[in-house]
Design an enzyme around this catalytic site. Structure first.
Site, PDB file in Angstrom:
ATOM      1  N   GLY A  61       0.829  -1.196   0.000  1.00  0.00           N
ATOM      2  CA  GLY A  61       0.000   0.000   0.000  1.00  0.00           C
ATOM      3  C   GLY A  61       0.866   1.248   0.000  1.00  0.00           C
ATOM      4  O   GLY A  61       1.850   1.342   0.736  1.00  0.00           O
TER       5      GLY A  61
ATOM      6  N   GLY B 117      -5.950  -9.265  -5.396  1.00  0.00           N
ATOM      7  CA  GLY B 117      -4.704  -9.006  -6.101  1.00  0.00           C
ATOM      8  C   GLY B 117      -3.715 -10.110  -5.799  1.00  0.00           C
ATOM      9  O   GLY B 117      -4.100 -11.259  -5.555  1.00  0.00           O
TER      10      GLY B 117
ATOM     11  N   ARG C 132     -13.834 -10.341 -13.384  1.00  0.00           N
ATOM     12  CA  ARG C 132     -12.968 -10.987 -14.365  1.00  0.00           C
ATOM     13  C   ARG C 132     -12.965 -12.476 -14.063  1.00  0.00           C
ATOM     14  O   ARG C 132     -13.670 -12.946 -13.179  1.00  0.00           O
ATOM     15  CB  ARG C 132     -11.545 -10.423 -14.321  1.00  0.00           C
ATOM     16  CG  ARG C 132     -10.809 -10.623 -12.997  1.00  0.00           C
ATOM     17  CD  ARG C 132      -9.436  -9.965 -13.044  1.00  0.00           C
ATOM     18  NE  ARG C 132      -8.596 -10.299 -11.916  1.00  0.00           N
ATOM     19  CZ  ARG C 132      -8.593  -9.659 -10.756  1.00  0.00           C
ATOM     20  NH1 ARG C 132      -9.407  -8.645 -10.585  1.00  0.00           N
ATOM     21  NH2 ARG C 132      -7.778 -10.042  -9.788  1.00  0.00           N
TER      22      ARG C 132
ATOM     23  N   ARG D 187      -5.977  -2.361   5.451  1.00  0.00           N
ATOM     24  CA  ARG D 187      -5.617  -1.203   6.251  1.00  0.00           C
ATOM     25  C   ARG D 187      -6.735  -0.979   7.265  1.00  0.00           C
ATOM     26  O   ARG D 187      -7.897  -1.276   6.998  1.00  0.00           O
ATOM     27  CB  ARG D 187      -5.436   0.052   5.374  1.00  0.00           C
ATOM     28  CG  ARG D 187      -4.167   0.056   4.538  1.00  0.00           C
ATOM     29  CD  ARG D 187      -2.932   0.268   5.422  1.00  0.00           C
ATOM     30  NE  ARG D 187      -1.710   0.450   4.649  1.00  0.00           N
ATOM     31  CZ  ARG D 187      -0.885  -0.529   4.322  1.00  0.00           C
ATOM     32  NH1 ARG D 187      -1.187  -1.773   4.684  1.00  0.00           N
ATOM     33  NH2 ARG D 187       0.218  -0.286   3.648  1.00  0.00           N
TER      34      ARG D 187
ATOM     35  N   ASP E 220      -5.270  -7.665  11.826  1.00  0.00           N
ATOM     36  CA  ASP E 220      -3.832  -7.386  11.796  1.00  0.00           C
ATOM     37  C   ASP E 220      -3.587  -5.889  11.684  1.00  0.00           C
ATOM     38  O   ASP E 220      -2.467  -5.433  11.889  1.00  0.00           O
ATOM     39  CB  ASP E 220      -3.166  -8.123  10.630  1.00  0.00           C
ATOM     40  CG  ASP E 220      -1.646  -8.023  10.680  1.00  0.00           C
ATOM     41  OD1 ASP E 220      -1.079  -8.282  11.766  1.00  0.00           O
ATOM     42  OD2 ASP E 220      -1.025  -7.664   9.656  1.00  0.00           O
TER      43      ASP E 220
ATOM     44  N   HIS F  61      -0.127  -5.422  13.345  1.00  0.00           N
ATOM     45  CA  HIS F  61       0.301  -5.191  11.953  1.00  0.00           C
ATOM     46  C   HIS F  61       1.573  -5.995  11.663  1.00  0.00           C
ATOM     47  O   HIS F  61       2.579  -5.481  11.197  1.00  0.00           O
ATOM     48  CB  HIS F  61       0.539  -3.704  11.691  1.00  0.00           C
ATOM     49  CG  HIS F  61       0.443  -3.335  10.246  1.00  0.00           C
ATOM     50  ND1 HIS F  61       0.116  -2.069   9.810  1.00  0.00           N
ATOM     51  CD2 HIS F  61       0.619  -4.064   9.108  1.00  0.00           C
ATOM     52  CE1 HIS F  61       0.106  -2.029   8.489  1.00  0.00           C
ATOM     53  NE2 HIS F  61       0.418  -3.230   8.042  1.00  0.00           N
TER      54      HIS F  61
ATOM     55  N   GLY G   4       1.737  -8.846   9.746  1.00  0.00           N
ATOM     56  CA  GLY G   4       1.618  -9.759   8.618  1.00  0.00           C
ATOM     57  C   GLY G   4       2.855  -9.879   7.754  1.00  0.00           C
ATOM     58  O   GLY G   4       3.238 -10.971   7.339  1.00  0.00           O
TER      59      GLY G   4
END
Length: 328
Positions: free
Chosen positions: A89, A160, A185, A241, A264, A288, A290
């Site tokens: 990010g 993603g 998709r 986030r 997280d 946080h 990860g």
């Protein structure tokens, strides 16, 4: 695609005849292969700058989650051409860059570690690991039946590279996976739905895992309406986030016991002592964590070496978020 001016080329007009300078978060000696045509300096975010920031053409920030440290030298880098973020990010960087600076994210670097943490939090929350830890501290043996991933439906919101890695680790557990991304998709494993399908998918999901970037469109994506549509007893796992989730709306749901959460990331972050999320029922929190594993630095070194070779050779860098100016 237009040709790219090599980073070490004097024709860029940014250094005259000087060699381009790259700031790296890891000492040059720890890399196996860097272009010989560039100069390097190591800055870990502590102490004085290793060189005059005004000479820097390529900046890979220190390995830290402190955005103030990462942003500090940017106003002093008039010659900066490429900023290689170490995060997937980059919402916190965009407002601070001029139009001539190329911003690249770290797509791919965090996939495995973040997916590993997503699976860890999901299993821990479903199988009651926090209760086991508390019971062990009290010397209490308490049996019970817990939810399983086997036979469950997991909805990944944000499909993603990280979302794909999460799915790869989920499938051996015998669960069904649904996918949502910014546009509909077809993936190798099946359909990827657009956000308009959330109203149909959320009521069927036992676990909802968030891995979207933070943008204007995803800020408070998970609001009271989103949560209200989720299935009773469902688990929300946030690997995105903190601000993707409306914290007050989440607290309203978990306090009733209708939903559970494994986070997280939080909003605010770091989560201050005394915040009600810490003691909310059915909430598991990791700081946080990860992406930060022993696999991180080797992945960063591979990314930076590849990017610098590409730029030194006049090739397009990978993972560009903003466009690289074409050669004149």
């Amino acid at each position: 695609m237009s040709p790219v001016t090599p980073l070490n080329s004097a024709s860029t007009g940014r250094h005259g005849g000087e060699r381009a300078l790259a700031w790296l978060p890891v000492p040059e000696a720890e890399f196996e292969d860097l272009p010989d045509s560039l100069d390097y300096a190591h800055w870990d975010g502590r102490g004085e700058y290793p060189t005059d920031p005004a000479l820097v053409s390529f900046y890979a920030p220190p390995i830290t989650k402190d955005s103030a440290v990462i942003l500090a030298p940017l106003p002093h880098m008039p010659r900066l051409r490429v900023l290689q973020a170490l995060s997937a990010g980059v919402d916190y960087l965009l407002p601070h860059l001029g139009p001539d600076v190329v911003l690249c994210n770290a797509r791919g670097v965090h996939d495995g570690s973040t997916a590993e943490m997503a699976l860890t939090l999901t299993l821990a929350a479903l199988r009651g690991v926090p209760d086991f830890v508390r019971n062990q501290a009290e010397g209490r043996w308490q049996e019970g039946v817990r939810p399983s991933l086997f036979g469950a439906t997991v909805l990944i919101v944000g499909y993603g590279s990280i979302g794909t890695a999460i799915e790869e680790r989920l499938l051996p557990f015998g669960c069904a996976v649904e996918r949502v991304a910014g546009r509909a998709r077809w993936s190798e494993r099946g359909p990827v739905h657009s956000p308009s399908a959330l109203g149909d998918l959320l009521p069927k999901a036992d676990v909802v895992i968030l891995s979207v970037p933070l943008t204007a469109g995803t800020h408070h994506l998970v609001d009271a309406g989103f949560l209200a549509v989720m299935k009773d007893d469902a688990l929300l796992v946030n690997m995105a986030r903190g601000a993707v989730v409306d914290t007050e709306a989440l607290l309203t749901e978990v306090r009733t016991g209708r939903l559970r959460a494994a986070l997280d990331v939080t909003d605010p972050e770091p989560l201050p002592a005394g915040h009600p999320l810490w003691t909310a029922p059915g909430v598991l929190i990791s700081p946080h964590a990860g992406a930060f594993t022993t696999a991180f630095v080797p992945q960063v070194k591979r990314l930076l070496s590849d990017q610098l070779h590409r730029l030194a050779d006049g090739r397009e860098p990978r993972n560009t978020v903003t466009a690289l100016p074409a050669a004149s």
